[in-house]
Design a protein around this motif. Sequence first.
Motif, PDB file in Angstrom:
ATOM      1  N   PHE A  73     -57.193  -7.995  27.365  1.00  0.00           N
ATOM      2  CA  PHE A  73     -57.403  -8.381  25.970  1.00  0.00           C
ATOM      3  C   PHE A  73     -58.905  -8.358  25.661  1.00  0.00           C
ATOM      4  CE2 PHE A  73     -53.399 -11.187  25.131  1.00  0.00           C
ATOM      5  CZ  PHE A  73     -52.597 -10.175  25.641  1.00  0.00           C
ATOM      6  N   ALA A  74     -59.222  -8.060  24.414  1.00  0.00           N
ATOM      7  CA  ALA A  74     -60.613  -8.069  23.971  1.00  0.00           C
ATOM      8  C   ALA A  74     -60.693  -8.712  22.597  1.00  0.00           C
ATOM      9  CB  ALA A  74     -61.175  -6.652  23.926  1.00  0.00           C
ATOM     10  N   ARG A 117     -54.434 -21.260  24.789  1.00  0.00           N
ATOM     11  CA  ARG A 117     -55.543 -20.443  24.306  1.00  0.00           C
ATOM     12  C   ARG A 117     -55.669 -19.216  25.187  1.00  0.00           C
ATOM     13  NH1 ARG A 117     -61.872 -21.651  24.917  1.00  0.00           N
ATOM     14  NH2 ARG A 117     -61.240 -21.019  27.002  1.00  0.00           N
ATOM     15  N   VAL A 118     -55.779 -18.040  24.579  1.00  0.00           N
ATOM     16  CA  VAL A 118     -55.909 -16.815  25.368  1.00  0.00           C
ATOM     17  C   VAL A 118     -57.293 -16.203  25.286  1.00  0.00           C
ATOM     18  CG1 VAL A 118     -53.447 -16.267  25.272  1.00  0.00           C
ATOM     19  CG2 VAL A 118     -54.952 -15.361  23.517  1.00  0.00           C
ATOM     20  N   ALA A 152     -60.746 -18.709  18.003  1.00  0.00           N
ATOM     21  CA  ALA A 152     -59.916 -18.505  19.183  1.00  0.00           C
ATOM     22  C   ALA A 152     -58.556 -17.950  18.784  1.00  0.00           C
ATOM     23  CB  ALA A 152     -59.732 -19.825  19.931  1.00  0.00           C
ATOM     24  N   TRP A 153     -57.942 -17.264  19.716  1.00  0.00           N
ATOM     25  CA  TRP A 153     -56.541 -16.846  19.593  1.00  0.00           C
ATOM     26  C   TRP A 153     -55.740 -17.669  20.605  1.00  0.00           C
ATOM     27  CZ3 TRP A 153     -54.381 -13.712  16.026  1.00  0.00           C
ATOM     28  CH2 TRP A 153     -55.232 -12.885  15.293  1.00  0.00           C
ATOM     29  N   HIS A 154     -54.660 -18.225  20.123  1.00  0.00           N
ATOM     30  CA  HIS A 154     -53.730 -18.965  20.952  1.00  0.00           C
ATOM     31  C   HIS A 154     -52.363 -18.288  20.858  1.00  0.00           C
ATOM     32  CE1 HIS A 154     -56.232 -22.794  21.150  1.00  0.00           C
ATOM     33  NE2 HIS A 154     -56.849 -22.099  20.221  1.00  0.00           N
ATOM     34  N   ILE A 196     -68.005 -15.238  24.793  1.00  0.00           N
ATOM     35  CA  ILE A 196     -66.579 -14.919  24.877  1.00  0.00           C
ATOM     36  C   ILE A 196     -65.973 -15.503  26.142  1.00  0.00           C
ATOM     37  CG2 ILE A 196     -64.945 -13.014  25.202  1.00  0.00           C
ATOM     38  CD1 ILE A 196     -66.700 -11.345  23.338  1.00  0.00           C
ATOM     39  N   ASP A 197     -64.740 -15.959  26.008  1.00  0.00           N
ATOM     40  CA  ASP A 197     -64.015 -16.502  27.155  1.00  0.00           C
ATOM     41  C   ASP A 197     -62.559 -16.087  27.045  1.00  0.00           C
ATOM     42  OD1 ASP A 197     -62.862 -19.650  28.383  1.00  0.00           O
ATOM     43  OD2 ASP A 197     -63.818 -18.058  29.534  1.00  0.00           O
ATOM     44  N   TYR A 198     -61.949 -15.793  28.191  1.00  0.00           N
ATOM     45  CA  TYR A 198     -60.545 -15.377  28.229  1.00  0.00           C
ATOM     46  C   TYR A 198     -59.765 -16.226  29.218  1.00  0.00           C
ATOM     47  CZ  TYR A 198     -62.212 -11.080  25.994  1.00  0.00           C
ATOM     48  OH  TYR A 198     -62.786 -10.180  25.136  1.00  0.00           O
ATOM     49  N   ALA A 199     -58.489 -16.387  28.932  1.00  0.00           N
ATOM     50  CA  ALA A 199     -57.601 -16.962  29.925  1.00  0.00           C
ATOM     51  C   ALA A 199     -57.447 -15.975  31.070  1.00  0.00           C
ATOM     52  CB  ALA A 199     -56.237 -17.246  29.302  1.00  0.00           C
ATOM     53  N   ALA A 200     -57.240 -16.491  32.257  1.00  0.00           N
ATOM     54  CA  ALA A 200     -57.135 -15.630  33.432  1.00  0.00           C
ATOM     55  C   ALA A 200     -55.992 -14.620  33.299  1.00  0.00           C
ATOM     56  CB  ALA A 200     -56.937 -16.484  34.682  1.00  0.00           C
TER      57      ALA A 200
END
Length: 119
Positions: free
Chosen positions: A67-68, A47-48, A35-37, A57-61
């Motif tokens: 972002f990818a 967490r982004v 993860a990237w924070h 894969i999951d992304y912050a809203a």
Amino acid sequence: QVQLVESGGGSVQTGETLTLSCANTGGVFELYDVAWHRQAPGMERERVAEISASGSIDYAASVKGRFAIARDNIKNTATLQMRNLKPEDTGVYFCHAHRTGLTRSWEYWGKGTQVTVSA
């Protein structure tokens, strides 16, 4: 043992693109979710983006669509491409690798890379 080193941060203008890289110098990277924070001054770490060991894969809203996240288990790296950057994306970005086994869990953090987006 997993050791994470981030790179690719810098200072950019609104709307520009940066790609961060997280290099693992030890351990079996492919077993870990990555993860990237990010942490802005005076704010909690958030967490982004995250990519699981299986590739989910999951992304912050706040970053979805801009972002990818990707990983290359052969090169032992994970990347975060950040497009259309905004001033609110400013912060220190950390790479985080974690996994859970039957009886214990492991997690590792990099030291972070600074991203500054000016208006």
